[in-house]
Design an enzyme around this catalytic site. Structure first.
Site, PDB file in Angstrom:
ATOM      1  N   TYR A   1       4.750  14.493  33.968  1.00 49.01           N
ATOM      2  CA  TYR A   1       4.618  14.002  32.596  1.00 49.01           C
ATOM      3  C   TYR A   1       3.639  12.830  32.546  1.00 49.01           C
ATOM      4  O   TYR A   1       2.772  12.759  31.663  1.00 49.01           O
ATOM      5  CB  TYR A   1       5.986  13.574  32.059  1.00 49.01           C
ATOM      6  CG  TYR A   1       5.947  13.087  30.623  1.00 49.01           C
ATOM      7  CD1 TYR A   1       5.623  11.770  30.324  1.00 49.01           C
ATOM      8  CD2 TYR A   1       6.231  13.944  29.576  1.00 49.01           C
ATOM      9  CE1 TYR A   1       5.566  11.320  29.011  1.00 49.01           C
ATOM     10  CE2 TYR A   1       6.180  13.511  28.262  1.00 49.01           C
ATOM     11  CZ  TYR A   1       5.847  12.191  27.991  1.00 49.01           C
ATOM     12  OH  TYR A   1       5.784  11.754  26.696  1.00 49.01           O
TER      13      TYR A   1
ATOM     14  N   LYS B   1      14.213  -0.940  37.298  1.00 47.01           N
ATOM     15  CA  LYS B   1      14.103  -0.077  36.118  1.00 47.01           C
ATOM     16  C   LYS B   1      15.132   1.041  36.255  1.00 47.01           C
ATOM     17  O   LYS B   1      14.950   1.982  37.027  1.00 47.01           O
ATOM     18  CB  LYS B   1      12.690   0.494  35.993  1.00 47.01           C
ATOM     19  CG  LYS B   1      12.465   1.309  34.723  1.00 47.01           C
ATOM     20  CD  LYS B   1      11.016   1.763  34.630  1.00 47.01           C
ATOM     21  CE  LYS B   1      10.783   2.549  33.355  1.00 47.01           C
ATOM     22  NZ  LYS B   1      11.583   3.775  33.304  1.00 47.01           N
TER      23      LYS B   1
ATOM     24  N   ASP C   1       9.063  13.407  36.192  1.00 52.02           N
ATOM     25  CA  ASP C   1       8.375  12.307  35.522  1.00 52.02           C
ATOM     26  C   ASP C   1       6.924  12.187  35.947  1.00 52.02           C
ATOM     27  O   ASP C   1       6.048  11.860  35.132  1.00 52.02           O
ATOM     28  CB  ASP C   1       9.101  10.985  35.817  1.00 52.02           C
ATOM     29  CG  ASP C   1      10.436  10.912  35.105  1.00 52.02           C
ATOM     30  OD1 ASP C   1      11.210   9.986  35.403  1.00 52.02           O
ATOM     31  OD2 ASP C   1      10.704  11.769  34.247  1.00 52.02           O
TER      32      ASP C   1
ATOM     33  N   GLU D   1      20.189  -0.123  28.897  1.00 53.69           N
ATOM     34  CA  GLU D   1      20.193   1.245  29.417  1.00 53.69           C
ATOM     35  C   GLU D   1      21.625   1.692  29.674  1.00 53.69           C
ATOM     36  O   GLU D   1      22.408   0.964  30.306  1.00 53.69           O
ATOM     37  CB  GLU D   1      19.409   1.289  30.733  1.00 53.69           C
ATOM     38  CG  GLU D   1      18.887   2.642  31.111  1.00 53.69           C
ATOM     39  CD  GLU D   1      17.522   2.938  30.501  1.00 53.69           C
ATOM     40  OE1 GLU D   1      17.018   4.048  30.740  1.00 53.69           O
ATOM     41  OE2 GLU D   1      16.969   2.077  29.789  1.00 53.69           O
TER      42      GLU D   1
END
Length: 802
Positions: free
Chosen positions: A50, A138, A47, A196
């Site tokens: 990215y 998160k 991540d 999620e």
């Protein structure tokens, strides 16, 4: 046009051209990463990589707004929907969140919120207006939308590109904590819930174990496992995966809802939808930062993976007033934790030598920040792992660091491999002592035969003549759980070996004041303290001493088992492998390692020197009554490992013969043996061939003689076995205990007969969970294992002691 303006115009044009080329390159890379992540479920970069590419593109487009296009990754959220699924158009777009990476980013977000609401800012006389924010971890999974009509689940969809997702209705219905019908009656007629789908750490470990058992490929991490599981075309596959759901918001609604974000989540909880147990309201940015730090500290103890914290303005009227940007709301932000995965260059591979001589490859990396720590080395485990990864020197590699775990190389970005990349080669000679390096052989023992195969470990044959092995052996010997010599750290051990003062653990007990005080960093007081600590270590328990010797494959638990069952060092030294296998959890391979260690002449000499130099073993005695009572003649026959004779055949032979000598005679009496029932022809022939070899007869008689000597023979007089209250039970300790340490709790449980394990399984009897308990507690709940908090645990100990 004059020369200067022309030059400026040319420079601007060149800069724009360069920016346009870089933007096109970034879009191409990000589209490829999105495709691999969202469509193929095969992410190629972590991540953090990215995010860097995305933020670079975002900054370039901000500088050159004329170059922004509708198909830019900055204008959408994710990848395209799979053609194999039906498509769902999101009436309310499922947007992504802006990211905060530093504390200042969050403070800037709070400032923008207050400015957007035209609320007073802080000054020298106060903090100004404080905004209420909802705070929650998160989760690292797959975002989904659940549509309920009249309280019933009618559709599930992935986020997709934010506007269009994939219809996964059949699959979400298999997720066990998603209600098919809402509880209560006051829910809206149309309610779209967003959240999620993820996989707990315990569920992920169990899934990968099943994958390996069935010959499948293990998943890289819980996020990939959850995404891949939810997007299976066959819902039966999804149903077999340990998926969970946690909601974090809503989309389309027709009906009344509370006027705050937390109020809505609490309503969803009332209607049977799971929300984060860590959900909290914080007043102002400083309270948000305190929440972020607190969650960061307990991150590793949580039963699921998280990669940051989400903060949202709690007041819905404020949310509406703040509105949205192109791809994200102005009223929410994700404060990311420092990346646990990064990309860096593999500069070289070096080989370290451990205390058993194992040659371990270590990656030397171009320094990179991972999870807030500069990482320049990472483990590669062994050469089989190097081969599995396909790693070469010069590669760009993905490195991961989690908590206090040693950084490890997770994978290779093959498309970045340079032309001059080099293969990793195992040295033929030890890098420390120059002795030969040999590949270990795995000997698998079964009934009547041994099979040999190459192991994954390469080993230096120099033993204690190799300084690296000597240093590591002594560091292990003096460690806290072994001989516990306080003040004798790694650096001091290295000095002692380098100065030639210590060439085996026994030499520690010959050190004098003059030798110690001459070492770097030592004075009179510290020298006397070290010598006193060495002297104090001379009365270890038998279990600690066995563990300190560093026998391959013998950890603390096996050392305790040997000490408790056999009772004395002499019996442990003499024990034959077949006798050792009477101990629970000691198989043939470990039994042969223990026996071989004590048969080695050098090891025998070191142990003799330790005893001569004052080691006085505590808690020695006779064999434990339970151990002494465990041998039977049928079990003895079974442990001879005669080909084709398993437990049932061994019992039939034991019933027929009654003694070893009668069994030997029976094996050679072909007429008597041929008419015996309960044994097939192949087994009878194997029995005949086994005892036809004099060495097998001699071995069997030696095993029986040792069983007599240890008081374990089936004809030996048996002591009355006083059963311990927790005998046969397996307990697990997790979290932090406040009244006593976990080590103290472990000793108390073991003294009551329990085995204390490090992981939870279906065989676990009870889990003791203190504050901060994480994945083990979750696994216990999942399996229905009994759980005690510390207060209940202490009460149970008091009851058992009474």
């Amino acid at each position: 046009m004059t020369e200067a303006p022309q030059r400026d115009a040319a420079q601007r044009s060149a800069a724009q051209t360069e920016a346009a080329q870089r933007i096109l390159q970034l879009r191409g890379e990000l589209d490829e990463h999105n495709y691999r992540y969202y469509v193929l479920d095969e992410p190629s970069v972590p991540d953090a990589e990215y995010d860097r590419l995305f933020n670079e593109l975002k900054a370039l487009e901000a500088e050159h707004p004329e170059l922004v296009s509708r198909d830019s990754p900055t204008q959408r959220v994710g990848g395209e929907a799979l053609a194999a699924f039906g498509q769902v158009r999101h009436e309310v777009p499922m947007l992504s969140l802006g990211n905060a990476f530093e504390e200042q980013d969050l403070l800037d977000f709070d400032r923008r919120v207050r400015e957007g609401l035209d609320l007073p800012g802080g000054d020298l006389f106060g903090d100004g207006a404080l905004i209420d924010y909802s705070c929650e971890p998160k989760l690292d999974g797959l975002a989904v939308s659940l549509l309920y009509q009249d309280g019933r689940l009618v559709r599930g969809a992935t986020r997709g590109d934010g506007s269009t997702g994939e219809d996964i209705s059949s699959n979400v219905r298999t997720v066990r904590n998603i209600p098919l019908k809402l509880h209560g009656e006051d829910w809206p007629g149309v309610l779209e819930v967003r959240g999620e789908v993820f996989m707990s750490k315990a569920g992920f470990e169990a899934l990968n174990a099943r994958q390996l058992e069935s010959g499948g490929k293990p998943f890289a991490n819980p996020r990939n496992a959850a995404a891949g599981s939810l997007r299976q075309l066959d819902p039966k596959v999804t149903a077999s995966r340990p998926l969970e759901f946690c909601c974090y918001g809503i989309g389309r609604v027709e009906g009344e809802l509370p006027d705050s974000h937390i109020g809505i989540l609490q309503a969803l909880k009332r209607w049977g939808l799971p929300i984060s147990p860590e959900l909290k309201l914080a007043k102002g940015a400083e309270a948000c930062l305190a929440y972020y730090r607190a969650i960061g500290e307990k991150r590793d103890a949580l039963p699921y993976e998280i990669d940051g914290v989400v903060f949202k303005v709690d007041n819905l009227a404020f949310q509406r007033e703040l509105g949205f940007r192109a791809r994200e709301p102005r009223w929410a932000i994700a404060h990311k934790f420092p990346a646990r995965e990064e990309v860096t260059e593999l500069l070289d591979v070096e080989f370290q030598v451990g205390r058993t001589g194992a040659i371990t490859p270590v990656a030397r990396l171009k320094p990179v920040q991972v999870a807030g720590v500069t990482v320049s080395n990472a483990t590669l485990h062994n050469m089989d792992e190097v081969a599995r990864l396909g790693v070469m020197i010069g590669d760009s590699v993905i490195v991961r660091r989690a908590g206090d775990v040693i950084p490890q190389v997770l994978g290779v970005i093959a498309e970045r491999r340079p032309a001059d990349a080099r293969a990793v080669q195992v040295p033929s000679q030890c890098p420390v002592c120059g002795s030969a390096v040999e590949r270990t052989q795995l000997i698998k023992r079964s009934k009547g035969k041994e099979s040999v195969s190459e192991g994954s470990i390469y080993r230096c044959v120099g033993r204690l003549a190799c300084q690296a092995q000597l240093k590591q052996a002594i560091i292990h010997f003096v460690s806290r759980r072994a001989m516990d010599i306080d003040g004798l750290g790694d650096k001091i051990v290295e000095q002692l070996v380098d100065e030639g003062l210590v060439s085996s653990p026994a030499d520690l007990y010959t050190l004098g004041f003059d030798q110690v005080v001459a070492l770097d960093g030592f004075a009179e007081v510290s020298s006397n303290n070290l010598l006193a600590a060495i002297e104090a270590s001379k009365r270890p328990t038998l279990a600690r001493f066995i563990y300190a010797l560093g026998i391959p494959d013998v950890g603390e638990e096996t050392a305790k088992l040997l000490a408790r069952a056999l009772g004395s060092l002499q019996r442990i030294e003499q024990a034959l492998p077949e006798v050792l296998t009477y101990l629970p959890d000691v198989g043939q391979e470990v039994a042969h390692e223990i026996h071989s260690f004590f048969q080695d002449g050098h090891n025998h000499e070191v142990i003799a020197q330790l005893l001569e130099r004052g080691i006085d073993l505590q808690e020695e005695g006779g064999p434990h009554a339970e151990f002494a009572a465990c041998a039977s003649f049928a079990g003895f026959v079974d442990k001879l490992n005669i080909s084709g004779i398993a437990a049932t055949g061994a019992k039939n032979l034991a019933d027929k013969a009654g003694s070893l000598e009668a069994l030997i005679a029976l094996s050679q009496d072909w007429l008597e043996l041929s008419v015996m029932k309960g044994l097939n022809g192949r087994a009878k022939q194997a029995l005949r061939e086994f005892f036809a070899k004099p060495q097998n007869v001699e071995r069997a008689r030696a095993i029986e003689a040792q069983l007599r000597e240890f008081g374990m023979h089936w004809h030996s007089e048996k002591k009355i076995v006083e059963g311990l209250p927790l005998a046969g039970q397996t307990w697990v300790l997790t979290g932090s205990l406040e009244v006593m340490s976990r080590d103290e709790a472990k000793v108390k449980l073991e003294n009551l007969g329990a085995k204390v394990a490090g992981s939870v399984s279906a065989k676990t009897t009870c889990v003791v969970a203190g504050p901060g308990a994480g994945s083990k507690l979750a696994k216990a709940s999942e399996l229905g294992v009994k759980v005690l908090d510390e207060e209940a645990f202490l009460a149970e100990l008091e009851r058992l002691a009474g």
